[in-house]
Design an enzyme around this catalytic site. Structure first.
Site, short mmCIF file in Angstrom:
data_model
loop_
_atom_site.label_atom_id
_atom_site.label_comp_id
_atom_site.label_asym_id
_atom_site.label_seq_id
_atom_site.Cartn_x
_atom_site.Cartn_y
_atom_site.Cartn_z
N HIS A 1 -3.85 52.38 42.65
CA HIS A 1 -5.12 50.84 43.46
C HIS A 1 -5.77 50.27 42.02
O HIS A 1 -6.02 50.81 41.02
CB HIS A 1 -6.20 51.84 44.12
CG HIS A 1 -6.87 50.81 44.96
ND1 HIS A 1 -8.14 49.83 43.39
CD2 HIS A 1 -7.30 49.99 45.94
CE1 HIS A 1 -8.72 49.73 44.57
NE2 HIS A 1 -8.40 49.24 46.42
N ASP A 61 -8.62 60.49 41.54
CA ASP A 61 -8.88 59.62 42.90
C ASP A 61 -8.70 59.65 44.46
O ASP A 61 -7.33 59.91 44.96
CB ASP A 61 -7.54 57.58 42.36
CG ASP A 61 -8.39 56.70 43.29
OD1 ASP A 61 -9.15 57.16 44.40
OD2 ASP A 61 -7.91 55.44 43.12
N GLN A 84 -9.04 58.26 49.50
CA GLN A 84 -8.11 57.94 50.43
C GLN A 84 -8.03 59.59 50.61
O GLN A 84 -6.75 59.89 51.81
CB GLN A 84 -7.36 57.60 50.75
CG GLN A 84 -6.78 55.90 50.09
CD GLN A 84 -7.66 55.05 51.22
OE1 GLN A 84 -7.37 55.53 52.34
NE2 GLN A 84 -7.65 54.08 51.06
N LYS A 121 -15.83 55.72 52.46
CA LYS A 121 -13.85 55.53 54.11
C LYS A 121 -14.31 57.11 54.52
O LYS A 121 -13.08 57.04 55.18
CB LYS A 121 -13.02 56.04 52.29
CG LYS A 121 -13.01 54.22 51.66
CD LYS A 121 -11.97 54.31 50.93
CE LYS A 121 -11.95 53.03 49.86
NZ LYS A 121 -11.28 51.62 50.15
N CYS A 175 -4.40 46.34 46.90
CA CYS A 175 -4.99 46.14 46.05
C CYS A 175 -4.45 47.15 45.61
O CYS A 175 -4.35 47.63 45.00
CB CYS A 175 -6.35 46.67 45.86
SG CYS A 175 -7.35 45.27 46.51
C1 LIG Z 1 -6.52 54.88 46.68
C2 LIG Z 1 -8.48 53.55 46.92
N1 LIG Z 1 -8.82 54.30 44.85
C3 LIG Z 1 -9.90 53.59 45.36
C4 LIG Z 1 -10.00 51.96 45.63
C5 LIG Z 1 -11.57 51.55 45.47
O1 LIG Z 1 -12.73 52.79 46.07
P1 LIG Z 1 -13.80 51.53 46.45
O2 LIG Z 1 -13.42 50.57 46.95
O3 LIG Z 1 -14.81 51.93 47.57
O4 LIG Z 1 -14.43 51.47 44.80
C6 LIG Z 1 -10.02 52.07 47.12
C7 LIG Z 1 -10.12 51.70 48.09
O5 LIG Z 1 -9.62 51.22 48.87
C8 LIG Z 1 -8.26 52.99 47.36
O6 LIG Z 1 -8.19 52.88 48.49
#
Ligand SMILES: Cc1ncc(COP(=O)(O)O)c(C=O)c1O
Length: 420
Positions: free
Chosen positions: A136, A213, A216, A239, A377
Site C-alpha cells: 500500500h 504492515d 489487512q 479495519k 492506494c
Molecule cells: C495494507 C494496508 N496498509 C496500510 C493501510 C493504511 O491504513 P490507514 O489508512 O488506516 O492508516 C491500508 C489501508 O487501506 C492497507 O490496506
C-alpha cells in the site's frame, strides 16, 4: 460509582452464526437506493458493532476527561479504561510487554513513526530499505521520504503474474546494505497472504529487522507477534471493527528503547528545562500530546468483540465467502479476477471487459452494493499488471452468500447496461 463494563461477552466460543453476528452491526439494516445495503468495502474500513459505538458514546457521556495527569475521578476512570485497552491489545497480539504497544492514528502513522525514528538513526548513504511490489502507498512513501533524506536506496521485491512474491529474489536482495525490510502481511489490492514468518526468518539470518504492515491481516486472522518474530507490526483500528483515528504500532522493546521520539510535546517527557528534556519511558515516549482517548478505549472493546468469537470459525466463514465469490465470478463471461495467489484473504479484485471499474462501482451502488474501485492506494501493483484500476469486493465476518449473489446479479446488470 463502579466502572461500567465495556467488555461484555458477546458470543459463546466455538460457534459462528452469521445471522446473529449481523444483529451486532446497526448499519447493516440500512437501505441504499431502495435496496438492502450490501457492504463489500471492508478492506477500506469495516462496520462497527454496537458495543464499539456504545463505548465511544459512554466515554463522552459518562467520563470524558484527559488521561495520565489527573488526580480526579473522571481522569482516573478514563486512564484506567485507556490503559486497560492497551493491555488487552498486548494480549491480543501476544506482545511480550505492555511497553511494546504504542497507540498511533493508524497503520500509516505507525509506519511513518518507524521510518522517521528508526530510519533517521539507522540509514546512511548507500544503505537499502527493502519493500515489496505488493505494498500500500503507506508502506512505500514514508520509506521514499526517509531514503531521500538519508541518501539511502529503496529496493523492491517483485511478484509473479498471479500476485505471489518472488521469494528467491527476496532472498537475493537481503544483504549487509539492507537496514530494514517492510512488507505487507496481506495485500489490500489482491488479497495475497505473504509468507511473512518465513520472510522474517530469512531477514533475521542477516540480522535485518522487519516491519510488517498488518492492516489487512489483523481483522481476519489471529496474529501472534512473538510467533511471527517480527520487529515491528502495524495495524489500524477501523479495519478491525474499531473506530477511525486509532491504531497500533507493536515494536520490540529493545528496538523502541534505542529509537528517538517521533514527535515532541506533552506526555512524552519526564522533565523539561530549556537546556534539556528527559524523555518518558515506553510506550509514552512515542505518544506526544492528548491521544485519541475514546478511540483507544473503543479499540479495546473491538478486541473484546473479536476475542468473544471463535476466530477459526470466523476465518473459515470468510474463506467460504471468498471461495464462493471467486467461483461465481469465474463463471461470468467477460469478468476477470485480478490476482490468483497461492494463499488469499478476503479480497476479490476484478475487471469487466470493456467497462471501466468506476462504472462498475456506480451501477452496483444503484443496487445498494458498496465496493471500491480504483488503484486501491497500490499504484505500483496496477502498473506491474498493466491495468489502471480494478473493482474490489472485500469481505468481513458479517457477509453472506446471499450478498455475493446480489453482487453477481449487480455485475450482470452492469454487463447488460454496457452491452458487453
Ligand atoms: C495494507 C494496508 N496498509 C496500510 C493501510 C493504511 O491504513 P490507514 O489508512 O488506516 O492508516 C491500508 C489501508 O487501506 C492497507 O490496506
Amino acid at each position: 460509582m463502579a466502572q461500567k463494563s465495556i467488555s461484555p461477552v458477546l458470543e459463546k466460543k466455538g460457534s459462528f452464526d452469521v445471522d446473529r453476528i449481523r444483529k451486532d452491526f446497526p448499519v447493516l439494516t440500512t437501505t441504499v437506493n431502495g435496496h438492502p445495503l450490501v457492504y463489500l468495502d471492508n478492506a477500506a474500513t469495516s462496520q462497527k458493532p454496537k458495543v464499539v459505538i456504545d463505548a465511544l458514546s459512554d466515554y463522552y457521556q459518562e467520563y470524558n476527561s484527559n488521561i495520565h495527569r489527573g488526580v480526579h475521578y473522571l481522569s482516573q476512570r478514563a486512564t484506567d479504561a485507556y490503559e486497560g485497552s492497551r493491555s488487552r491489545i498486548k494480549k491480543f497480539i501476544n506482545a511480550r510487554k505492555i511497553e511494546e504497544i504504542i497507540f498511533v492514528r493508524g497503520t500509516t502513522e505507525a509506519i511513518n513513526l518507524v521510518a522517521q525514528s528508526f530510519g533517521r538513526t539507522n540509514l546512511q548513504t548507500g544503505d537499502e530499505v527493502l519493500i515489496t511490489v505488493l505494498e500500500h502507498h503507506s508502506n512505500i512513501v514514508p520509506w521514499q521520504i526517509i531514503c531521500k533524506e538519508r541518501g539511502a536506496k529503496l529496493t523492491v521485491v517483485p511478484m509473479t503474474d498471479d500476485g505471489d512474491l518472488k521469494l528467491d529474489e527476496y532472498r537475493s536482495h537481503l544483504s549487509s546494505r539492507t537496514k530494514i525490510v517492510a512488507m505487507a502481511h496481506v495485500s489490500n489490492a489482491l488479497g495475497t497472504v505473504n509468507p511473512v514468518r518465513e520472510m522474517i526468518s530469512m531477514a533475521h539470518e542477516h540480522g535485518i529487522p522487519v516491519l510488517v504492515d498488518g492492516a489487512q491481516a489483523v481483522p481476519h486472522t489471529a496474529v501472534d507477534v512473538q510467533d511471527l518474530g517480527c520487529d515491528f507490526y502495524a495495524f489500524s483500528g477501523h479495519k478491525m471493527y474499531g473506530p477511525t483515528g486509532i491504531g497500533v504500532l507493536y515494536g520490540k522493546e529493545e528496538l523502541l528503547d534505542r529509537m528517538p521520539p517521533y514527535q515532541g510535546g506533552g506526555d512524552m517527557i519526564k522533565s523539561v528545562t530549556f537546556e534539556k528534556t528527559i524523555y518518558n519511558d515506553l510506550p509514552h515516549k512515542f505518544e506526544a500530546g492528548t491521544p485519541n482517548i475514546s478511540g483507544g478505549i473503543a479499540l479495546g472493546v473491538a478486541v473484546d468483540y473479536l476475542n468473544s468469537l471463535d476466530r477459526l470459525a470466523v476465518q473459515a466463514h470468510e474463506n467460504s465467502i471468498l471461495d464462493y465469490a471467486s467461483s461465481q465470478l469465474s463463471s461470468i463471461r467477460g469478468a476477470e479476477i485480478v490476482g490468483r495467489p497461492k494463499k488469499k484473504s478476503s479480497v476479490l479484485s476484478f475487471v469487466l471487459e470493456n467497462v471501466h471499474p468506476h462504472d462498475v462501482g456506480t451501477i452496483l451502488d444503484s443496487e445498494g452494493i458498496a465496493i471500491r474501485t480504483g488503484h486501491h492506494c497500490a499504484q505500483p501493483i496496477m502498473t506491474r499488471l498493466g491495468i489502471a484500476a480494478t473493482a474490489r469486493a472485500s469481505f468481513a465476518l458479517y457477509n453472506t452468500k446471499e450478498e455475493v449473489d446480489a453482487l453477481v446479479r449487480g455485475i450482470y446488470k452492469v454487463i447488460e447496461v454496457f452491452g458487453s
